[in-house]
Design a protein around this motif. Sequence first.
Motif, mmCIF file in Angstrom:
data_model
loop_
_atom_site.group_PDB
_atom_site.id
_atom_site.type_symbol
_atom_site.label_atom_id
_atom_site.label_comp_id
_atom_site.label_asym_id
_atom_site.label_seq_id
_atom_site.Cartn_x
_atom_site.Cartn_y
_atom_site.Cartn_z
ATOM 1 N N CYS A 54 -37.771 -101.228 48.401
ATOM 2 C CA CYS A 54 -37.546 -100.079 49.018
ATOM 3 C C CYS A 54 -38.992 -99.326 49.106
ATOM 4 N N CYS A 103 -38.161 -95.969 47.017
ATOM 5 C CA CYS A 103 -38.246 -95.773 45.705
ATOM 6 C C CYS A 103 -38.600 -97.113 44.914
ATOM 7 N N CYS A 150 -32.044 -94.145 50.812
ATOM 8 C CA CYS A 150 -33.474 -93.544 51.174
ATOM 9 C C CYS A 150 -33.708 -93.671 52.410
ATOM 10 N N HIS A 182 -28.728 -98.627 48.541
ATOM 11 C CA HIS A 182 -28.686 -99.049 47.525
ATOM 12 C C HIS A 182 -27.243 -99.055 46.726
HETATM 13 ZN ZN ZN Z 1 -34.763 -96.778 47.897
#
Ligand code: ZN
Length: 80
Positions: free
Chosen positions: A36, A39, A65, A78
Amino acid sequence: MSVMDDSEYEHLTTSLTPHESAAGVTTYRNTVAIACPACDDPFDDLVICRDEYNSLELSMLLDLCVTTHNDETLLFTHKH
Ligand SMILES: [Zn+2]
């Protein structure tokens, strides 16, 4: 919220597996374990929203995110 550059966007949308497309929302499956961009953990799905307003019906508890690319909103999901 950050903004994604064109090359990163290209890389994502050509590497991921298209899953669903409906009403301005396209979903891609992350079958290749790309990290990602927000993150750095691998995400499950990428959801791209193209319309000004979109509603998402989530069937499970997810961490999200978010980034943007041009007029699109990109959501990285996620699972818990
Ligand atoms: Zn993420």
